[in-house]
Enzyme design. Structure first.
Site, PDB file in Angstrom:
ATOM      1  CB  SER A 231     -33.388  30.252 122.333  1.00 64.17           C
ATOM      2  OG  SER A 231     -32.900  29.008 122.776  1.00 64.17           O
ATOM      3  CD  GLU A 252     -24.106  36.983 116.575  1.00 67.17           C
ATOM      4  OE1 GLU A 252     -24.912  37.809 117.060  1.00 67.17           O
ATOM      5  OE2 GLU A 252     -22.964  37.286 116.209  1.00 67.17           O
ATOM      6  CB  CYS A 287     -32.335  37.176 116.223  1.00 67.92           C
ATOM      7  SG  CYS A 287     -31.144  37.299 114.898  1.00 67.92           S
TER       8      CYS A 287
HETATM    9  P1  NAD Z   1     -34.767  26.176 120.837  1.00 72.12           P
HETATM   10  O1  NAD Z   1     -34.152  26.947 121.914  1.00 72.12           O
HETATM   11  O2  NAD Z   1     -35.283  24.799 121.127  1.00 72.12           O
HETATM   12  O3  NAD Z   1     -33.735  25.994 119.612  1.00 72.12           O
HETATM   13  C1  NAD Z   1     -33.085  27.076 119.009  1.00 72.12           C
HETATM   14  C2  NAD Z   1     -31.958  26.492 118.157  1.00 72.12           C
HETATM   15  O4  NAD Z   1     -30.994  25.916 119.010  1.00 72.12           O
HETATM   16  C3  NAD Z   1     -32.377  25.339 117.245  1.00 72.12           C
HETATM   17  O5  NAD Z   1     -31.716  25.484 116.020  1.00 72.12           O
HETATM   18  C4  NAD Z   1     -31.924  24.075 117.958  1.00 72.12           C
HETATM   19  O6  NAD Z   1     -31.570  23.047 117.063  1.00 72.12           O
HETATM   20  C5  NAD Z   1     -30.727  24.548 118.702  1.00 72.12           C
HETATM   21  N1  NAD Z   1     -30.471  23.868 119.965  1.00 72.12           N
HETATM   22  C6  NAD Z   1     -31.351  23.630 120.947  1.00 72.12           C
HETATM   23  N2  NAD Z   1     -30.736  23.029 121.991  1.00 72.12           N
HETATM   24  C7  NAD Z   1     -29.432  22.888 121.647  1.00 72.12           C
HETATM   25  C8  NAD Z   1     -28.281  22.373 122.295  1.00 72.12           C
HETATM   26  N3  NAD Z   1     -28.334  21.873 123.546  1.00 72.12           N
HETATM   27  N4  NAD Z   1     -27.116  22.382 121.632  1.00 72.12           N
HETATM   28  C9  NAD Z   1     -27.019  22.900 120.394  1.00 72.12           C
HETATM   29  N5  NAD Z   1     -28.065  23.425 119.736  1.00 72.12           N
HETATM   30  C10 NAD Z   1     -29.255  23.426 120.352  1.00 72.12           C
HETATM   31  O7  NAD Z   1     -35.886  27.059 120.274  1.00 72.12           O
HETATM   32  P2  NAD Z   1     -36.838  26.941 119.019  1.00 72.12           P
HETATM   33  O8  NAD Z   1     -38.206  26.539 119.486  1.00 72.12           O
HETATM   34  O9  NAD Z   1     -36.240  26.152 117.890  1.00 72.12           O
HETATM   35  O10 NAD Z   1     -36.843  28.453 118.635  1.00 72.12           O
HETATM   36  C11 NAD Z   1     -37.480  29.338 119.519  1.00 72.12           C
HETATM   37  C12 NAD Z   1     -36.614  30.428 120.018  1.00 72.12           C
HETATM   38  O11 NAD Z   1     -35.266  30.291 119.606  1.00 72.12           O
HETATM   39  C13 NAD Z   1     -37.073  31.738 119.465  1.00 72.12           C
HETATM   40  O12 NAD Z   1     -38.040  32.292 120.307  1.00 72.12           O
HETATM   41  C14 NAD Z   1     -35.830  32.564 119.379  1.00 72.12           C
HETATM   42  O13 NAD Z   1     -35.668  33.309 120.539  1.00 72.12           O
HETATM   43  C15 NAD Z   1     -34.722  31.568 119.323  1.00 72.12           C
HETATM   44  N6  NAD Z   1     -34.087  31.508 118.004  1.00 72.12           N
HETATM   45  C16 NAD Z   1     -33.216  32.517 117.722  1.00 72.12           C
HETATM   46  C17 NAD Z   1     -32.602  32.527 116.510  1.00 72.12           C
HETATM   47  C18 NAD Z   1     -31.663  33.623 116.170  1.00 72.12           C
HETATM   48  O14 NAD Z   1     -31.483  33.910 114.988  1.00 72.12           O
HETATM   49  N7  NAD Z   1     -30.984  34.223 117.141  1.00 72.12           N
HETATM   50  C19 NAD Z   1     -32.875  31.538 115.573  1.00 72.12           C
HETATM   51  C20 NAD Z   1     -33.774  30.515 115.905  1.00 72.12           C
HETATM   52  C21 NAD Z   1     -34.370  30.515 117.141  1.00 72.12           C
END
Ligand code: NAD
Length: 482
Positions: A231, A252, A287
């Protein structure tokens, strides 16, 4: 526990092991809510071991010839292909996507390793004609150093493959931390690296509390590259951490892909193609998922009707069950977001023409949903839905569609449906996005550069550009003997 699912371990310096302090967390099947495995967490001591292992391995791996690195990566690709059916089942169990979709993901995952195996041999430098003709001026490409890969839960195969494959091809070593929700597929990828004979320390794999792992590793003096998919807020946070040591980042992040459907297109065909990307691909948790449907007024009603028909026909269920076309959402958090976005759109006068609700009360299922007559005031036109919601808005012209497409501070994928060449070209030139596709929705392949502009991130994965993220340029000038 599930017998088809692997026993989960950390992989440090070529050895599978549990976390030294015994911390762990359960891994769930999102279709049933059952616990399928226990994931060990790395302690700080484990992370220190991974860092020391990476440092030592980098000193050797960077000297391994490109040809030999390429051979290792080809072997990984071959092993992944051999094991594809078993790994696809693991992927579906932990992530939820239907088995046929998991199989396609595993084809892509092996392709990524193969692509980087080929590209490893093409990290060409060049010679600059010297002012002093006794000098030889060379530009060399070298690996940047140990890399940290942080991958999310939506593509447990492809994303770790991009991060590990590109790093190793460039001569870097990789510490990979895959998402704790979907660790099994990455464990299988790392097993393929191990079985391919990749030396100890070239790949290390850790799991734990994401914020703790990333901040600890980025603060070390070992890591020189961070590649994150996830995210926007987390991407910004990581970029801030990385800036302290001026570590290069490949980010990304999220998007909110506009889908511009113009009146000259075959609107029903366009709806069918766009729906494939929307509902049948990981339930919209992608995404690059098509998310803002901007449809020219004369074909608007027909488009809404076709999308509604398609949404109502999608077979939603457990991805492991034959015939399922759309699986559950990856975790209960996503259901809460769907609920909120639909309620907001409804309250602002949009029409829910299909779905709009949770399916059943077990597992994280949400019905394929079409929301017509949305306005830019609706939350869903501003926040990436990351789920099976298709908001549709009428537009008066290409210019109006382009203005809406570019309104948000993100720009990852974008899609245009038109048969007019000049319109397609204008749209491709004017949309602010890292990827534009015309009349289809395939936004990335192993050999094409993938990434965003604006707040969707920085850097590219895939293609020749993907390798550049892991290389630095060195200038060497040789004079005559003295
Ligand atoms: P989130 O922001 O909590 O987590 C997204 C990802 O980041 C997870 O894999 C998590 O393990 C990792 N993460 C979170 N905090 C981190 C940190 N401090 N250091 C390293 N990694 C960390 O969100 P979520 O609830 O899991 O997913 C929701 C949102 O995340 C979605 O709305 C989308 O926008 C985004 N997302 C994007 C992709 C992508 O392919 N670009 C993939 C997954 C989620």
């Amino acid at each position: 526990m599930n017998s088809m699912y692997p026993t989960l371990k950390l992989y440090i310096d070529g050895v599978w092991r549990d976390g030294s302090e015994g911390a762990s967390e359960p891994v769930y099947n999102p279709a049933t809510g059952e616990v399928i495995a226990t994931l060990p967490h790395a302690s700080r001591a484990d992370l220190d071991d991974a860092l020391a292992s990476s440092r030592a391995a980098f000193a050797k791996w960077k000297k391994v010839s490109a040809h030999e690195r390429s051979t290792y990566l080809k072997k990984v690709a071959a092993l992944l292909r051999e094991r594809s059916e078993q790994i696809s089942q693991v992927l579906t169990l932990e992530q939820g996507k239907p088995l046929p979709e998991a199989r396609v993901e595993m084809v892509y995952t092996a392709d990524v390793f193969e692509w980087y195996a080929e590209e490893a041999r093409r990290t060409y430098g060049h010679i600059i004609p010297a002012r002093n003709t006794t000098h030889r001026q060379m530009v060399l490409k070298e690996p940047i150093g140990p890399a940290l890969g942080l991958s999310p839960w939506n593509f447990p195969g492809i994303v770790p493959a991009r991060k590990i494959g590109a790093a190793l091809a460039a001569g870097c070593v990789s510490i990979i931390k895959a998402a704790e929700e979907t660790p099994g597929t990455c464990v299988e990828i790392v097993r393929a690296c191990h079985d391919a004979g990749i030396p100890a320390g070239v790949v290390n794999m850790v799991f734990g509390v994401p914020a703790e792992i990333s901040s600890y590793l980025i603060a070390s003096d070992v890591i020189r590259q961070v590649s994150f998919t996830g995210s926007i807020p987390v991407g910004k946070h990581l970029a801030r951490l990385a800036s302290d040591n001026l570590i290069r980042c490949t980010l990304e992040l999220g998007g909110h892909a506009p889908v511009i459907v113009l009146k000259d297109a075959d609107v029903r065909k366009a709806a069918r193609v766009a729906a494939t990307g929307k509902f049948y691909r990981n339930a919209g948790q992608v995404c690059v998922s098509p998310t803002r449907f901007l449809v020219e007024a004369p074909v608007y009603d027909a488009f809404v009707e076709e999308m509604t028909t398609i949404a109502n026909s999608v077979k939603v269920g457990d991805g492991a069950v034959e015939g399922t076309e759309m699986g559950p959402l990856a975790n209960p958090r996503r259901l809460d977001v769907m609920e909120e976005l639909v309620a907001d759109a409804r309250a602002r006068g949009a029409k829910i023409t299909a779905g709009g609700n949770r399916v059943g009360n077990q597992g994280n299922f949400w019905a394929p949903t079409v929301i017509a007559d949305v306005t830019t005031e609706c939350q869903i036109m501003n926040d990436e839905p990351f789920g099976p919601l298709a908001p549709i808005m009428p537009v008066d012209s290409l210019d109006a569609a382009l203005a809406e497409a570019n309104r948000l501070p993100v720009g990852l994928a974008s899609y245009v449906f038109t048969n007019a060449m000049d319109t397609a070209r204008q749209a491709a030139e004017e949309i602010e996005a890292g990827v534009v596709t015309i009349n289809h929705v395939i936004a990335s392949m192993a050999e094409t550069p993938f990434g965003g502009v604006k707040q969707s991130g920085d850097g590219r994965e895939g293609g020749a550009e993907g390798l550049e993220e892991f290389l630095v340029t060195k200038y060497v000038s040789e004079g005559p003997a003295v």
